[in-house]
Design a protein around this motif. Structure first.
Motif, PDB file in Angstrom:
ATOM      1  N   SER A   1      -8.014  10.811  -0.877  1.00  0.00           N
ATOM      2  CA  SER A   1      -9.333  10.578  -0.309  1.00  0.00           C
ATOM      3  C   SER A   1     -10.287  10.209  -1.444  1.00  0.00           C
ATOM      4  CB  SER A   1      -9.817  11.833   0.415  1.00  0.00           C
ATOM      5  OG  SER A   1      -9.806  12.937  -0.469  1.00  0.00           O
ATOM      6  N   GLU A   2     -11.481   9.752  -1.092  1.00  0.00           N
ATOM      7  CA  GLU A   2     -12.432   9.313  -2.115  1.00  0.00           C
ATOM      8  C   GLU A   2     -12.767  10.417  -3.105  1.00  0.00           C
ATOM      9  OE1 GLU A   2     -16.625   6.852  -2.494  1.00  0.00           O
ATOM     10  OE2 GLU A   2     -16.009   7.592  -0.540  1.00  0.00           O
ATOM     11  N   ASP A   3     -12.881  11.653  -2.613  1.00  0.00           N
ATOM     12  CA  ASP A   3     -13.208  12.768  -3.513  1.00  0.00           C
ATOM     13  C   ASP A   3     -11.986  13.313  -4.243  1.00  0.00           C
ATOM     14  OD1 ASP A   3     -11.865  14.194  -1.536  1.00  0.00           O
ATOM     15  OD2 ASP A   3     -13.628  15.355  -0.920  1.00  0.00           O
ATOM     16  N   GLY A   4     -10.804  12.797  -3.912  1.00  0.00           N
ATOM     17  CA  GLY A   4      -9.581  13.221  -4.578  1.00  0.00           C
ATOM     18  C   GLY A   4      -9.048  14.563  -4.108  1.00  0.00           C
ATOM     19  N   ALA A   5      -9.716  15.198  -3.137  1.00  0.00           N
ATOM     20  CA  ALA A   5      -9.335  16.539  -2.691  1.00  0.00           C
ATOM     21  C   ALA A   5      -8.075  16.554  -1.830  1.00  0.00           C
ATOM     22  CB  ALA A   5     -10.493  17.179  -1.912  1.00  0.00           C
ATOM     23  N   THR A   6      -7.794  15.451  -1.148  1.00  0.00           N
ATOM     24  CA  THR A   6      -6.644  15.391  -0.251  1.00  0.00           C
ATOM     25  C   THR A   6      -5.774  14.209  -0.628  1.00  0.00           C
ATOM     26  OG1 THR A   6      -8.091  16.249   1.493  1.00  0.00           O
ATOM     27  CG2 THR A   6      -5.952  15.420   2.173  1.00  0.00           C
ATOM     28  N   SER A   7      -4.464  14.391  -0.561  1.00  0.00           N
ATOM     29  CA  SER A   7      -3.566  13.273  -0.845  1.00  0.00           C
ATOM     30  C   SER A   7      -2.495  13.179   0.225  1.00  0.00           C
ATOM     31  CB  SER A   7      -2.936  13.407  -2.229  1.00  0.00           C
ATOM     32  OG  SER A   7      -2.095  14.520  -2.300  1.00  0.00           O
ATOM     33  N   TRP A   8      -1.970  11.981   0.400  1.00  0.00           N
ATOM     34  CA  TRP A   8      -0.958  11.717   1.415  1.00  0.00           C
ATOM     35  C   TRP A   8       0.073  10.742   0.868  1.00  0.00           C
ATOM     36  CZ3 TRP A   8      -6.210  10.962   2.262  1.00  0.00           C
ATOM     37  CH2 TRP A   8      -6.830  11.844   3.128  1.00  0.00           C
ATOM     38  N   GLU A   9       1.314  10.975   1.218  1.00  0.00           N
ATOM     39  CA  GLU A   9       2.351   9.956   1.065  1.00  0.00           C
ATOM     40  C   GLU A   9       2.255   9.093   2.317  1.00  0.00           C
ATOM     41  OE1 GLU A   9       4.384   9.223  -1.400  1.00  0.00           O
ATOM     42  OE2 GLU A   9       3.903  10.946  -2.657  1.00  0.00           O
ATOM     43  N   VAL A  10       2.426   7.792   2.163  1.00  0.00           N
ATOM     44  CA  VAL A  10       2.287   6.859   3.274  1.00  0.00           C
ATOM     45  C   VAL A  10       3.634   6.215   3.550  1.00  0.00           C
ATOM     46  CG1 VAL A  10       1.177   4.717   4.033  1.00  0.00           C
ATOM     47  CG2 VAL A  10      -0.115   6.381   2.681  1.00  0.00           C
ATOM     48  N   ARG A  11       4.015   6.226   4.828  1.00  0.00           N
ATOM     49  CA  ARG A  11       5.227   5.514   5.266  1.00  0.00           C
ATOM     50  C   ARG A  11       4.831   4.599   6.409  1.00  0.00           C
ATOM     51  NH1 ARG A  11       9.012   6.366   9.184  1.00  0.00           N
ATOM     52  NH2 ARG A  11       8.239   8.475   9.597  1.00  0.00           N
ATOM     53  N   ILE A  12       4.910   3.296   6.169  1.00  0.00           N
ATOM     54  CA  ILE A  12       4.585   2.316   7.201  1.00  0.00           C
ATOM     55  C   ILE A  12       5.719   2.321   8.224  1.00  0.00           C
ATOM     56  CG2 ILE A  12       4.290  -0.145   7.677  1.00  0.00           C
ATOM     57  CD1 ILE A  12       2.967  -0.361   4.904  1.00  0.00           C
ATOM     58  N   THR A  13       5.355   2.428   9.508  1.00  0.00           N
ATOM     59  CA  THR A  13       6.371   2.441  10.558  1.00  0.00           C
ATOM     60  C   THR A  13       6.533   1.083  11.222  1.00  0.00           C
ATOM     61  OG1 THR A  13       4.763   3.316  12.137  1.00  0.00           O
ATOM     62  CG2 THR A  13       6.177   4.911  10.997  1.00  0.00           C
ATOM     63  N   ARG A  14       5.430   0.310  11.290  1.00  0.00           N
ATOM     64  CA  ARG A  14       5.507  -1.040  11.866  1.00  0.00           C
ATOM     65  C   ARG A  14       4.162  -1.749  11.671  1.00  0.00           C
ATOM     66  NH1 ARG A  14       5.623   2.719  15.333  1.00  0.00           N
ATOM     67  NH2 ARG A  14       4.174   3.061  17.016  1.00  0.00           N
ATOM     68  N   SER A  15       4.212  -3.067  11.816  1.00  0.00           N
ATOM     69  CA  SER A  15       2.982  -3.860  11.788  1.00  0.00           C
ATOM     70  C   SER A  15       2.326  -3.797  13.160  1.00  0.00           C
ATOM     71  CB  SER A  15       3.296  -5.322  11.467  1.00  0.00           C
ATOM     72  OG  SER A  15       3.748  -5.436  10.154  1.00  0.00           O
ATOM     73  N   VAL A  16       1.004  -3.734  13.170  1.00  0.00           N
ATOM     74  CA  VAL A  16       0.223  -3.799  14.401  1.00  0.00           C
ATOM     75  C   VAL A  16      -0.920  -4.769  14.149  1.00  0.00           C
ATOM     76  CG1 VAL A  16       0.847  -1.459  15.140  1.00  0.00           C
ATOM     77  CG2 VAL A  16      -1.227  -1.804  13.785  1.00  0.00           C
ATOM     78  N   LYS A  17      -1.639  -5.120  15.203  1.00  0.00           N
ATOM     79  CA  LYS A  17      -2.748  -6.050  15.044  1.00  0.00           C
ATOM     80  C   LYS A  17      -3.754  -5.493  14.021  1.00  0.00           C
ATOM     81  CE  LYS A  17      -6.208  -8.599  17.567  1.00  0.00           C
ATOM     82  NZ  LYS A  17      -6.846  -8.867  18.837  1.00  0.00           N
ATOM     83  N   ASN A  18      -4.094  -6.311  13.049  1.00  0.00           N
ATOM     84  CA  ASN A  18      -5.063  -5.972  12.005  1.00  0.00           C
ATOM     85  C   ASN A  18      -4.640  -4.809  11.115  1.00  0.00           C
ATOM     86  OD1 ASN A  18      -6.893  -7.984  12.841  1.00  0.00           O
ATOM     87  ND2 ASN A  18      -7.641  -6.653  14.454  1.00  0.00           N
ATOM     88  N   GLY A  19      -3.350  -4.611  10.922  1.00  0.00           N
ATOM     89  CA  GLY A  19      -2.925  -3.553  10.008  1.00  0.00           C
ATOM     90  C   GLY A  19      -1.527  -3.056  10.270  1.00  0.00           C
ATOM     91  N   PHE A  20      -1.359  -1.769  10.054  1.00  0.00           N
ATOM     92  CA  PHE A  20      -0.059  -1.126  10.202  1.00  0.00           C
ATOM     93  C   PHE A  20      -0.212   0.176  10.973  1.00  0.00           C
ATOM     94  CE2 PHE A  20       0.127  -3.354   6.087  1.00  0.00           C
ATOM     95  CZ  PHE A  20       1.244  -4.154   6.297  1.00  0.00           C
TER      96      PHE A  20
ATOM     97  N   ILE B   1       0.816  -1.213   0.000  1.00  0.00           N
ATOM     98  CA  ILE B   1       0.000   0.000   0.000  1.00  0.00           C
ATOM     99  C   ILE B   1       0.855   1.270   0.000  1.00  0.00           C
ATOM    100  CG2 ILE B   1      -0.283   0.068   2.523  1.00  0.00           C
ATOM    101  CD1 ILE B   1      -3.169   1.079   1.995  1.00  0.00           C
ATOM    102  N   SER B   2       1.994   1.217   0.631  1.00  0.00           N
ATOM    103  CA  SER B   2       2.850   2.412   0.702  1.00  0.00           C
ATOM    104  C   SER B   2       3.573   2.699  -0.607  1.00  0.00           C
ATOM    105  CB  SER B   2       3.863   2.273   1.840  1.00  0.00           C
ATOM    106  OG  SER B   2       4.755   1.209   1.578  1.00  0.00           O
TER     107      SER B   2
END
Length: 168
Positions: A40-59, A32-33
């Protein structure tokens, strides 16, 4: 087909320093990163994603512009979208959920059953939520080869062979 695909969602904050709890809907969850920036769904906001660690049920992850717990909490429930052209090519008999929504569903005799309203997965396999005029409430059809022998994306339809009694 949409030019963007939902690849994950923000489940809230993680800790007190602006990290978010990230749920990935990708076949390779940590990929995903690599599809960013995500919007966002409307495309108005964007983010770069940096995974820092695994956690229960995700990151746990850092998103650009999100620096506080309050800012991370405010994003709870936001779905994250990636441009389709950044995603891996699909092999035969694989589909992005978003491409199935809205397809007409016919039985093996050609009678319309309804349309795909949603694709769900509660851990035991994919289910197609089917809604239609003749249905009092939506019906969940297992998305298996036995119950859904044909998906014809070009024709915009699914041929279903539902278990006996499912659509009665």
């Amino acid at each position: 087909m949409s030019d963007r695909v939902c690849v994950g969602a923000i489940a809230g904050s993680f800790g007190v320093k602006g990290e978010v709890r990230l749920k990935s809907f990708c076949a390779e969850p940590d990929a995903i990163s690599t599809y960013g920036p995500l919007t966002s769904e409307d495309g108005a906001t964007s983010w770069e994603v940096r995974i820092t660690r695994s956690v229960k049920n995700g990151f746990a992850a850092r998103l650009t512009g999100v620096a506080t717990k309050d800012a991370a909490d405010a994003l709870r429930g936001v779905q994250l979208f990636a441009p389709r052209d950044r995603l891996p090519d699909l092999v035969d008999d694989e589909y992005y959920y978003t491409d199935l929504i809205g397809l007409i569903v016919l039985d093996t005799g050609g009678t319309e059953i309804g349309r795909v309203k949603a694709v769900l997965n509660h851990g035991a396999g994919d289910l197609l939520e089917i809604s239609g005029m003749g249905l009092k409430q939506p019906v969940l059809l297992p998305f298996t080869e036995a119950a859904v022998p044909t998906v014809d994306m070009k024709a915009g339809r699914i041929i279903a062979d539902p278990p006996d009694g499912l659509f009665e």
